[in-house]
Design a protein around this motif. Structure first.
Motif, PDB file in Angstrom:
ATOM      1  N   THR A  97      -1.284  10.560  -1.423  1.00  0.00           N
ATOM      2  CA  THR A  97      -1.689   9.524  -2.389  1.00  0.00           C
ATOM      3  C   THR A  97      -0.619   8.442  -2.379  1.00  0.00           C
ATOM      4  O   THR A  97       0.570   8.745  -2.322  1.00  0.00           O
ATOM      5  N   LEU A  98      -1.050   7.196  -2.420  1.00  0.00           N
ATOM      6  CA  LEU A  98      -0.083   6.086  -2.352  1.00  0.00           C
ATOM      7  C   LEU A  98       0.412   5.668  -3.725  1.00  0.00           C
ATOM      8  O   LEU A  98       1.422   4.992  -3.843  1.00  0.00           O
ATOM      9  N   VAL A  99      -0.324   6.063  -4.765  1.00  0.00           N
ATOM     10  CA  VAL A  99       0.129   5.811  -6.141  1.00  0.00           C
ATOM     11  C   VAL A  99      -0.178   7.057  -6.957  1.00  0.00           C
ATOM     12  O   VAL A  99      -1.087   7.811  -6.651  1.00  0.00           O
ATOM     13  N   GLU A 102       3.288   8.781  -5.584  1.00  0.00           N
ATOM     14  CA  GLU A 102       3.403   8.188  -4.250  1.00  0.00           C
ATOM     15  C   GLU A 102       3.896   9.237  -3.260  1.00  0.00           C
ATOM     16  O   GLU A 102       4.877   9.932  -3.517  1.00  0.00           O
ATOM     17  N   TYR A 132      -7.784   3.187  -6.165  1.00  0.00           N
ATOM     18  CA  TYR A 132      -6.994   2.134  -5.522  1.00  0.00           C
ATOM     19  C   TYR A 132      -7.565   0.754  -5.808  1.00  0.00           C
ATOM     20  O   TYR A 132      -8.774   0.543  -5.831  1.00  0.00           O
ATOM     21  N   ASP A 134      -7.710  -3.403  -4.670  1.00  0.00           N
ATOM     22  CA  ASP A 134      -7.917  -4.041  -3.360  1.00  0.00           C
ATOM     23  C   ASP A 134      -6.623  -4.170  -2.563  1.00  0.00           C
ATOM     24  O   ASP A 134      -6.624  -4.010  -1.347  1.00  0.00           O
ATOM     25  N   GLU A 135      -5.509  -4.428  -3.271  1.00  0.00           N
ATOM     26  CA  GLU A 135      -4.248  -4.622  -2.525  1.00  0.00           C
ATOM     27  C   GLU A 135      -3.709  -3.324  -1.918  1.00  0.00           C
ATOM     28  O   GLU A 135      -2.877  -3.347  -1.018  1.00  0.00           O
ATOM     29  N   HIS A 136      -4.198  -2.186  -2.416  1.00  0.00           N
ATOM     30  CA  HIS A 136      -3.741  -0.907  -1.849  1.00  0.00           C
ATOM     31  C   HIS A 136      -4.442  -0.585  -0.526  1.00  0.00           C
ATOM     32  O   HIS A 136      -3.916   0.150   0.302  1.00  0.00           O
ATOM     33  N   LEU A 137      -5.652  -1.106  -0.347  1.00  0.00           N
ATOM     34  CA  LEU A 137      -6.480  -0.667   0.784  1.00  0.00           C
ATOM     35  C   LEU A 137      -5.865  -0.962   2.153  1.00  0.00           C
ATOM     36  O   LEU A 137      -5.876  -0.100   3.029  1.00  0.00           O
ATOM     37  N   ILE A 139      -2.763  -1.025   2.847  1.00  0.00           N
ATOM     38  CA  ILE A 139      -1.640  -0.081   3.007  1.00  0.00           C
ATOM     39  C   ILE A 139      -2.174   1.266   3.494  1.00  0.00           C
ATOM     40  O   ILE A 139      -1.626   1.881   4.414  1.00  0.00           O
ATOM     41  N   VAL A 140      -3.284   1.708   2.881  1.00  0.00           N
ATOM     42  CA  VAL A 140      -3.913   2.965   3.319  1.00  0.00           C
ATOM     43  C   VAL A 140      -4.284   2.870   4.797  1.00  0.00           C
ATOM     44  O   VAL A 140      -3.996   3.779   5.588  1.00  0.00           O
ATOM     45  N   LYS A 156     -10.317   9.418   4.480  1.00  0.00           N
ATOM     46  CA  LYS A 156     -10.235   8.913   3.104  1.00  0.00           C
ATOM     47  C   LYS A 156     -11.197   9.729   2.255  1.00  0.00           C
ATOM     48  O   LYS A 156     -12.369   9.866   2.635  1.00  0.00           O
TER      49      LYS A 156
END
Length: 308
Positions: A97-99, A102, A132, A134-137, A139-140, A156
């Motif tokens: 998970t990115l957030v 993290e 997530y 939009d700004e996270h996508l 990065i994924v 995903k």
């Protein structure tokens, strides 16, 4: 004597599924503790064991059958001991998970190195796609691309919304797999989503630390209605690599392994030797710098010290 599979270890007692499906509690004969690796848990979820049944319905483990593989990490409290996360694993799934929380690239790399060392294939599951922004996508996408290029399958998913998880039931059928990740990445939620008869306790994310609360303290194996077993491992904050020979550390990085025979010196450690193909590959972007940094950290760290 009966053969069984270790479903759960609670430290002193083990829950065993016998070949006929019967579940019993079993203790362990003291001498087994002395064999092999120095481990805080000599018997792990996924182990196959031989059992003597007692008159009161409990059992006694008298033998651990040879393992196909196992995955270990450094014991958090005892620096020179290992903790076996799971045994006889056909595939490991690492939840990323990115957030909230993290998952750092170094953690992913360390897990992959340990799995490579014990020849366990890994799939990375990027969970919580439902939360997530939009700004996270992008990065994924970037992180997925990094690991897919090395050869690790990436998917995903949303365990909470049961999005893109059906393929897992097919992959797990007739297998014994392991699921790992930080606390709070959604391991228990995912297992519950794969089998509606399971009701594994899940915990809220701690807002204070944006980390998960530990809900699983010992690894436990769950049998799915659709077939196969999932070993749910405790949330891991840090992954301390142990008992790996530094002389062959580069073999556990697939992108390095592919280039090893091209270095000028056959015993090149890829740190400050001249004419090193690995260092050249890092400089020209063929090998990701984050991966190489993890490699250097593993080469430089003292494996006998605790890692947090």
């Amino acid at each position: 004597m009966k053969k069984g599979k270790v479903i759960k270890s609670t430290g002193k007692w083990y829950i065993i599924e016998l070949e006929d499906g019967k579940i019993i509690n079993a203790g362990i004969r003291g001498k087994i503790r002395l064999k092999g690796i120095k481990s805080t848990n000599p018997v792990a979820a996924g182990d196959e064991v031989m059992i003597t049944e007692n008159e009161d319905g409990t059992g006694m483990i008298s033998e651990i059958l040879p393992r196909k593989n196992y995955i270990v990490r450094k014991s958090i409290n005892l620096s020179k001991q290992t903790h076996i996360l799971a045994a006889n694993v056909d595939r490991a799934y690492l939840l990323v998970t990115l957030v909230a929380p993290e998952t750092h690239l170094a953690f992913i790399d360390r897990f992959l190195v340990a799995a490579e060392a014990y020849r366990i294939p890994v799939t990375l599951l990027f969970n919580k796609m439902d939360v997530y922004m939009d700004e996270h996508l992008p990065i994924v996408e970037n992180v997925m691309e990094l690991y897919e290029e090395i050869g690790y399958p990436c998917e995903k998913i949303s365990a909470l919304n049961k999005t893109n998880i059906d393929f897992l039931r097919d992959e797990i059928k007739d297998k014994q797999v392991m699921i790992a990740g930080h606390s709070g990445t959604g391991k228990s939620t995912l297992i519950n989503a794969l089998d509606n008869q399971l009701n594994i306790k899940t915990a809220e994310i701690s807002i204070h630390h944006l980390q998960g609360q530990h809900t699983t303290t010992f690894a436990e194996m769950h049998k799915l209605q659709t077939g196969g077993y999932i070993i749910d491992t405790p949330g891991i904050r840090a992954f301390g690599v142990i008992d790996l020979d530094k002389k062959v550390m580069s073999h556990y990085f697939p992108e390095m392994r592919a280039l090893l025979n091209q270095c000028k010196y056959h015993n090149c450690q890829h740190i400050n030797e001249p004419h090193c193909v690995i260092k050249d590959a890092v400089e020209n972007g063929e090998i990701e710098s984050t991966r190489y940094k993890t490699y250097l950290d593993l080469m430089n760290e003292d494996q006998s010290q605790t890692y947090r």
